[in-house]
Design an enzyme around this catalytic site. Structure first.
Site, PDB file in Angstrom:
ATOM      1  N   ASP A 196       9.861  -9.257   1.554  1.00 15.75           N
ATOM      2  CA  ASP A 196       8.873 -10.319   1.361  1.00 15.75           C
ATOM      3  C   ASP A 196       8.536 -10.561  -0.114  1.00 15.75           C
ATOM      4  O   ASP A 196       8.433 -11.706  -0.548  1.00 15.75           O
ATOM      5  CB  ASP A 196       7.580  -9.983   2.119  1.00 15.75           C
ATOM      6  CG  ASP A 196       7.822  -9.686   3.586  1.00 15.75           C
ATOM      7  OD1 ASP A 196       8.756 -10.281   4.161  1.00 15.75           O
ATOM      8  OD2 ASP A 196       7.102  -8.858   4.152  1.00 15.75           O
TER       9      ASP A 196
ATOM     10  N   TRP B  84       7.243   7.717   4.460  1.00 14.86           N
ATOM     11  CA  TRP B  84       8.461   8.240   5.072  1.00 14.86           C
ATOM     12  C   TRP B  84       9.305   9.057   4.108  1.00 14.86           C
ATOM     13  O   TRP B  84      10.327   9.625   4.512  1.00 14.86           O
ATOM     14  CB  TRP B  84       9.306   7.080   5.618  1.00 14.86           C
ATOM     15  CG  TRP B  84       8.627   6.340   6.718  1.00 14.86           C
ATOM     16  CD1 TRP B  84       7.961   5.156   6.624  1.00 14.86           C
ATOM     17  CD2 TRP B  84       8.503   6.745   8.086  1.00 14.86           C
ATOM     18  NE1 TRP B  84       7.438   4.788   7.842  1.00 14.86           N
ATOM     19  CE2 TRP B  84       7.760   5.756   8.758  1.00 14.86           C
ATOM     20  CE3 TRP B  84       8.956   7.851   8.806  1.00 14.86           C
ATOM     21  CZ2 TRP B  84       7.453   5.835  10.110  1.00 14.86           C
ATOM     22  CZ3 TRP B  84       8.657   7.940  10.155  1.00 14.86           C
ATOM     23  CH2 TRP B  84       7.921   6.936  10.798  1.00 14.86           C
ATOM     24  N   ALA B  85       8.911   9.125   2.841  1.00 17.65           N
ATOM     25  CA  ALA B  85       9.735   9.803   1.838  1.00 17.65           C
ATOM     26  C   ALA B  85       9.801  11.305   2.108  1.00 17.65           C
ATOM     27  O   ALA B  85       8.798  12.009   1.989  1.00 17.65           O
ATOM     28  CB  ALA B  85       9.177   9.537   0.442  1.00 17.65           C
TER      29      ALA B  85
ATOM     30  N   SER C 275       0.812  -1.218   0.000  1.00 19.64           N
ATOM     31  CA  SER C 275       0.000   0.000   0.000  1.00 19.64           C
ATOM     32  C   SER C 275       0.845   1.267   0.000  1.00 19.64           C
ATOM     33  O   SER C 275       0.485   2.273   0.582  1.00 19.64           O
ATOM     34  CB  SER C 275      -0.943   0.000   1.208  1.00 19.64           C
ATOM     35  OG  SER C 275      -0.207  -0.005   2.424  1.00 19.64           O
ATOM     36  N   GLY C 276       2.002   1.199  -0.677  1.00 13.30           N
ATOM     37  CA  GLY C 276       2.757   2.408  -0.949  1.00 13.30           C
ATOM     38  C   GLY C 276       2.239   3.041  -2.230  1.00 13.30           C
ATOM     39  O   GLY C 276       1.164   2.700  -2.733  1.00 13.30           O
TER      40      GLY C 276
ATOM     41  N   GLU D  69      17.945  18.292  -6.289  1.00 12.51           N
ATOM     42  CA  GLU D  69      18.608  17.350  -5.387  1.00 12.51           C
ATOM     43  C   GLU D  69      19.814  16.756  -6.097  1.00 12.51           C
ATOM     44  O   GLU D  69      20.023  16.981  -7.299  1.00 12.51           O
ATOM     45  CB  GLU D  69      17.633  16.262  -4.927  1.00 12.51           C
ATOM     46  CG  GLU D  69      16.554  16.798  -3.993  1.00 12.51           C
ATOM     47  CD  GLU D  69      15.588  15.722  -3.507  1.00 12.51           C
ATOM     48  OE1 GLU D  69      15.765  14.551  -3.890  1.00 12.51           O
ATOM     49  OE2 GLU D  69      14.659  16.056  -2.753  1.00 12.51           O
TER      50      GLU D  69
ATOM     51  N   SER E  71      12.287   7.434  -7.424  1.00 12.17           N
ATOM     52  CA  SER E  71      11.594   6.230  -6.958  1.00 12.17           C
ATOM     53  C   SER E  71      10.087   6.414  -6.888  1.00 12.17           C
ATOM     54  O   SER E  71       9.315   5.540  -7.307  1.00 12.17           O
ATOM     55  CB  SER E  71      12.130   5.795  -5.592  1.00 12.17           C
ATOM     56  OG  SER E  71      12.156   6.882  -4.692  1.00 12.17           O
TER      57      SER E  71
ATOM     58  N   ARG F 250      24.441   9.727  -4.726  1.00  6.83           N
ATOM     59  CA  ARG F 250      24.472   9.226  -3.351  1.00  6.83           C
ATOM     60  C   ARG F 250      25.565   8.195  -3.106  1.00  6.83           C
ATOM     61  O   ARG F 250      26.160   8.160  -2.027  1.00  6.83           O
ATOM     62  CB  ARG F 250      23.103   8.632  -2.998  1.00  6.83           C
ATOM     63  CG  ARG F 250      22.044   9.691  -2.801  1.00  6.83           C
ATOM     64  CD  ARG F 250      20.701   9.065  -2.526  1.00  6.83           C
ATOM     65  NE  ARG F 250      19.714  10.107  -2.268  1.00  6.83           N
ATOM     66  CZ  ARG F 250      18.417   9.866  -2.098  1.00  6.83           C
ATOM     67  NH1 ARG F 250      17.960   8.638  -2.168  1.00  6.83           N
ATOM     68  NH2 ARG F 250      17.583  10.858  -1.856  1.00  6.83           N
TER      69      ARG F 250
ATOM     70  N   ARG G 138      20.167   4.644  -7.993  1.00  8.27           N
ATOM     71  CA  ARG G 138      18.963   5.452  -8.209  1.00  8.27           C
ATOM     72  C   ARG G 138      19.270   6.937  -8.122  1.00  8.27           C
ATOM     73  O   ARG G 138      19.912   7.391  -7.176  1.00  8.27           O
ATOM     74  CB  ARG G 138      17.905   5.096  -7.152  1.00  8.27           C
ATOM     75  CG  ARG G 138      16.665   5.964  -7.183  1.00  8.27           C
ATOM     76  CD  ARG G 138      15.725   5.590  -6.051  1.00  8.27           C
ATOM     77  NE  ARG G 138      16.256   5.954  -4.758  1.00  8.27           N
ATOM     78  CZ  ARG G 138      15.800   6.952  -3.992  1.00  8.27           C
ATOM     79  NH1 ARG G 138      14.815   7.711  -4.419  1.00  8.27           N
ATOM     80  NH2 ARG G 138      16.329   7.190  -2.817  1.00  8.27           N
TER      81      ARG G 138
ATOM     82  N   SER H 285       6.930   2.380   2.949  1.00  5.82           N
ATOM     83  CA  SER H 285       8.029   3.328   2.785  1.00  5.82           C
ATOM     84  C   SER H 285       7.591   4.675   2.234  1.00  5.82           C
ATOM     85  O   SER H 285       8.216   5.696   2.520  1.00  5.82           O
ATOM     86  CB  SER H 285       9.096   2.721   1.864  1.00  5.82           C
ATOM     87  OG  SER H 285       9.686   1.587   2.466  1.00  5.82           O
ATOM     88  N   THR H 286       6.521   4.713   1.436  1.00  2.00           N
ATOM     89  CA  THR H 286       6.126   5.968   0.798  1.00  2.00           C
ATOM     90  C   THR H 286       5.890   7.068   1.822  1.00  2.00           C
ATOM     91  O   THR H 286       6.325   8.212   1.649  1.00  2.00           O
ATOM     92  CB  THR H 286       4.860   5.765  -0.055  1.00  2.00           C
ATOM     93  OG1 THR H 286       5.174   4.902  -1.150  1.00  2.00           O
ATOM     94  CG2 THR H 286       4.342   7.084  -0.604  1.00  2.00           C
TER      95      THR H 286
ATOM     96  N   HIS I 272      19.241   2.465   2.439  1.00  4.80           N
ATOM     97  CA  HIS I 272      18.118   3.345   2.159  1.00  4.80           C
ATOM     98  C   HIS I 272      17.219   2.834   1.036  1.00  4.80           C
ATOM     99  O   HIS I 272      16.001   2.872   1.147  1.00  4.80           O
ATOM    100  CB  HIS I 272      18.642   4.730   1.802  1.00  4.80           C
ATOM    101  CG  HIS I 272      17.580   5.737   1.501  1.00  4.80           C
ATOM    102  ND1 HIS I 272      16.581   6.055   2.411  1.00  4.80           N
ATOM    103  CD2 HIS I 272      17.334   6.497   0.403  1.00  4.80           C
ATOM    104  CE1 HIS I 272      15.782   6.973   1.880  1.00  4.80           C
ATOM    105  NE2 HIS I 272      16.202   7.246   0.665  1.00  4.80           N
TER     106      HIS I 272
ATOM    107  N   HIS J  15      22.035   5.590   2.074  1.00  5.08           N
ATOM    108  CA  HIS J  15      21.865   7.037   2.141  1.00  5.08           C
ATOM    109  C   HIS J  15      23.022   7.626   2.936  1.00  5.08           C
ATOM    110  O   HIS J  15      23.343   7.148   4.025  1.00  5.08           O
ATOM    111  CB  HIS J  15      20.534   7.405   2.789  1.00  5.08           C
ATOM    112  CG  HIS J  15      20.123   8.812   2.505  1.00  5.08           C
ATOM    113  ND1 HIS J  15      20.733   9.896   3.076  1.00  5.08           N
ATOM    114  CD2 HIS J  15      19.174   9.310   1.677  1.00  5.08           C
ATOM    115  CE1 HIS J  15      20.179  11.006   2.629  1.00  5.08           C
ATOM    116  NE2 HIS J  15      19.228  10.675   1.766  1.00  5.08           N
TER     117      HIS J  15
END
Length: 567
Positions: free
Chosen positions: A237, A59-60, A26-27, A128, A408, A307, A403, A56-57, A368, A258
């Site tokens: 998973d 937390w972006a 469910s990201g 960035e 992402s 990075r 990346r 994870s989304t 990361h 990261h």
């Protein structure tokens, strides 16, 4: 030779349901796929390991990269992505990303996402690391992921009572079910999934969802390592389930560490606080523990280098100074600006007694993002008919060896949309049809949860930031020594462990760590997120994708393939 089982040890399903498609995760990728499928197929089952607002989304901190400004272009975005990818990006996948990306971002706005705006009322764009143009759209300063997640979850909640969609929360997908094997003994097409509903879910225990389509959107592999910015549920998973189902994995060795993660001591574990690259994008500097700025001597872009370059430079600087961290200095940017631009980071640092506006911030690299995953084509199809992968779990060829910042979230949007469209076309065309699952041969596997810390330590010391043949060979041996039959092995008449959530997750962590280590050992060069101290140079002979797959007996084969993968 590494051998891994093709199915988890688990109780037989106690209940069964049917769907046209199962979306796992469910990201941004999973929610987008589910929303796109909802009105186009009769029944979609959306499965998430936690609640909808998890993964994870949310937390972006960074943003979404897209050529939205008239002075920018998809061609320029493509160029920057290819440079960051170290020669291993699939140009067609990147072209798809950058050309379709702007429209997908605008659709996201149409779904209710609110991005920060400039004086003219348009989306404000920033820069960035690795980008040569301002093309990063942010929300809430440094809460882009949270805003995107809010908007997409609201869309799902609005249709939760629709009979064409069912949401199952607190559910861990165990295995992808497959049909009768082919002539070579490899698993057949997708037949659904088994899953365990954890406590607060809508069904109890282990069940089976029979469906001709499974879309994996399970995120990354963070908890394979001791230190990660990923949430606790990022245990690989989806990658492990795809591997067991016969899918090919690619670029597994390319792990993005990261550079600037809050350092709070060597004993801290779990999800760590990320200090976004956007802070360096606004002008923050990196200093070693002697107060010396070192990045200008490493790369022309200094603190805004890709990075992998920054992370490797930090580790080497830490080694030369005998320190376990470096400093991030943003004080010169001004207190008012920092509080306004980075409210979330400012608050999280204050929770640890650090003031971004007045203090040097101790940082060190931590896992990361994973650039590899389940190999797909441009429509999200894997090598197993009916199995799709989107988002971080997938290896689309977009990221190559590294990346580019903020690509992402865009990848999740673009390829989830394409996968959903392909699913509909193949279901309507009769290419994907329901069928009965067949149990894959060989013994089932289970690793005791007590082994997780040991596995994480091995992964951190072996395929960590800096790697060598000696360290990787030792890691492979230690991983091979981990008991994988905990449900059958006895100690004083007791099994070491019974099938349950912590054991299933640890088994996935072990399998992912094993494949990652084998791939890292095989690639005898340094490129992007893969740095070998014994092979420090980049070698054109290794401008290939390493793919890993299990044979019918569970032997892991790592082979070279063109970077175009399935295409």
């Amino acid at each position: 030779m590494t051998r891994l089982a093709t199915r988890l040890a688990a109780p037989a399903p106690g209940w069964t349901t049917h769907a046209d498609a199962v979306v796992v995760g469910s990201g941004i990728a999973g929610l987008t796929a589910a929303l796109e499928l909802r009105t186009r197929v009769r029944r979609v089952l959306l499965v998430t390991k936690g609640v909808l607002v998890s993964g994870s989304t949310v937390w972006a901190q960074g943003g979404v990269a897209a050529a939205l400004d008239p002075s920018d272009s998809p061609a320029a975005h493509l160029h920057d992505t290819l440079v960051a990818g170290g020669g291993l990006c699939d140009p067609r996948a990147v072209e798809t990303l950058v050309t379709e990306g702007p429209a997908r971002v605008r659709e996201l706005v149409g779904r209710g996402a609110v991005f920060d705006t400039g004086p003219d009322g348009g989306i404000a764009l920033t820069r960035e690391g690795g980008h040569l143009a301002d093309r990063i759209a942010h929300a809430g300063g440094d809460a882009t992921g949270a805003e995107i997640s809010r908007a997409l979850v609201a869309q799902i909640e609005a249709v939760r009572d629709d009979p064409g969609i069912e949401v199952v929360e607190h559910a861990l997908v165990l295995d992808v079910l497959t049909g009768a094997p082919d002539a070579d003994g490899r698993p057949g097409p997708v037949r659904g999934v088994t899953l365990h509903v954890i406590g607060e879910g809508q069904r109890d225990g282990v069940g089976a969802v029979l469906a001709p389509v499974v879309v994996l959107a399970t995120g990354g592999i963070g908890q394979v390592y001791r230190s990660s910015t990923n949430p606790a549920q990022a245990t690989g998973d989806g990658i492990a389930a795809a591997l067991r189902a016969g899918a090919r994995l690619g670029d597994m060795e390319f792990v993005q560490f990261h550079p600037t993660v809050l350092w709070l001591g060597s004993g801290v574990k779990g999800q760590l606080t990320l200090v976004s690259e956007a802070v360096r994008g606004e002008g923050a500097l990196l200093l070693d523990t002697d107060g010396v700025r070192f990045m200008p001597d490493v790369h022309p872009l200094a603190e805004l280098a890709p990075r992998d370059v920054v992370a490797h430079a930090i580790v080497r600087q830490m080694t030369s100074t005998g320190a376990d961290h470096v400093w991030l200095d943003a004080r010169h940017l001004g207190a008012d600006f920092l509080r306004r631009r980075f409210p979330t980071i400012h608050e999280r640092l204050r929770e640890h007694g650090i003031d971004l506006t007045t203090d040097l911030v101790p940082v060190a690299p931590a896992q990361h993002y994973h650039s590899g995953g389940v190999v797909t084509d441009l429509d999200g199809r894997t090598s197993v008919p009916g199995l799709y992968a989107v988002g971080e779990v997938a290896c689309t060829g977009v990221h190559g060896a590294n990346r580019l910042a903020s690509n992402s979230l865009l990848e999740g949007l673009v390829f989830a949309h394409r996968a959903a469209r392909d699913v509909v076309a193949r279901l309507d065309g009769g290419f994907l049809v329901p069928g009965d699952p067949v149990e894959r041969p060989g013994p089932a596997t289970l690793v005791a949860a007590a082994a997780r810390a040991r596995i994480q330590r091995v992964a951190t010391d072996g395929p960590g930031v800096l790697r060598s043949a000696e360290g990787l060979t030792a890691a492979a041996a230690r991983l091979a020594a981990v008991p994988t039959d905990a449900h059958r092995r006895h100690d004083d008449g007791r099994t070491l462990a019974a099938p349950q959530v912590a054991e299933w997750e640890t088994t996935n962590v072990h399998q992912v760590a094993s494949v990652l280590t084998d791939a890292a050992l095989a690639r005898e060069e340094s490129r992007g997120g893969h740095a070998r101290t014994d092979f420090p140079a980049t070698d054109d002979a290794w401008r290939v994708r390493l793919e890993a797959v299990l044979d019918p007996d569970g032997a892991l084969a790592v082979t070279r393939s063109p970077v175009t993968g399935l295409r």
